[in-house]
Write a protein that holds these residues in place. Structure first.
Motif: not given
Length: 243
Positions: A127, A210, A217, A148, A134, A131-132, A213, A206
């Motif tokens: 964060l 979201h 990554t 992901t 999810g 970086v994205q 990703p 989260r």
């Protein structure tokens, strides 16, 4: 990366406070459970009913000495049974009000499953670096699950590995404590009750709003945090059991 991250001490502190106090709002009672399950299905996570814990560490299934109480699907056909169909999930949720639910991985999504402390450290770094990340679920028994995109099914099947390969001991030196749930595996989804007498459960840290990703990554940060976690001799016995 560590030097760059160290320059953001103020931001790191704010993120740490956010992680400790963050809990998505979940409605109480059966309605809240059904709403969370339907939200998971609407986000593209195929679901199927699972067993639930009974009287502490016992399982609702009829298997004597079940090794994974409350953590496994009810049906051996869970992979083909898993669905995002709203009407079917509503029927399951209402007819089996105590059941946990699993999501089958490897079709629309994968899950990177790590020890909780390693996951928290990696999440802070990701964060802070912008970086994205999810959806992330946290279990009270010490795991963090990063949802992901799936790796999919490559044209050349030899370039793809089944989830079973993630749990052989020889892989632990390279990815200590990390389990990549892909094709052939599943994970519990919140809200799920875990075995024990102290009300342990799974929560969304989260939410599903979201976007998923690319797993690559996140992988470096997660493996680095897991290596540090294992290197400090912390609870390496939490290597997850094969589902």
């Amino acid at each position: 990366m560590s030097a760059e991250f160290g320059d953001r001490t103020g931001k790191q502190g704010r993120i740490s406070q956010w992680l400790r106090g963050r809990r998505p709002k979940e409605a109480a009672g059966d309605d809240g459970r059904e709403a969370l399950l339907l939200a998971a299905a609407e986000a593209g996570l195929p679901l199927a009913p699972a067993a639930h814990p009974v009287s502490g560490y016992r399982c609702s299934c009829d298997r004597v000495g079940c090794p994974t109480p409350g953590r496994h699907p009810l049906s051996f056909a869970w992979h083909t049974q898993s669905t995002t169909d709203r009407a079917q999930i509503e029927r399951w949720a209402r007819h089996q009000p105590q059941a946990n639910f699993i999501t089958a991985t490897g079709t629309t999504h994968d899950v990177l499953d790590v020890p909780l402390e390693a996951g928290r450290e990696a999440l802070e770094r990701l964060l802070a670096a912008g970086v994205q990340v999810g959806p992330v679920a946290e279990s009270d028994d010490g795991r963090m699950l990063f949802f992901t995109l799936t790796r999919g099914t490559p044209e050349v099947e030899d370039e793809w590995w089944p989830c079973e390969l993630d749990c052989h001991p020889e892989t632990m030196d390279e990815h200590p404590g990390l389990r990549w749930h892909c094709r052939g595996s599943y994970v519990l989804v919140p809200p799920a009750r875990l075995p024990g007498d102290d009300g342990q459960a799974m929560h969304w840290l989260r939410g599903l709003e979201h976007p998923l990703p690319d797993p690559l990554t996140l992988l470096e940060s997660l493996t680095d945090a897991c290596a540090k976690y294992a290197g400090e001799d912390r609870a390496t016995e939490t290597w997850p059991t094969r589902h």
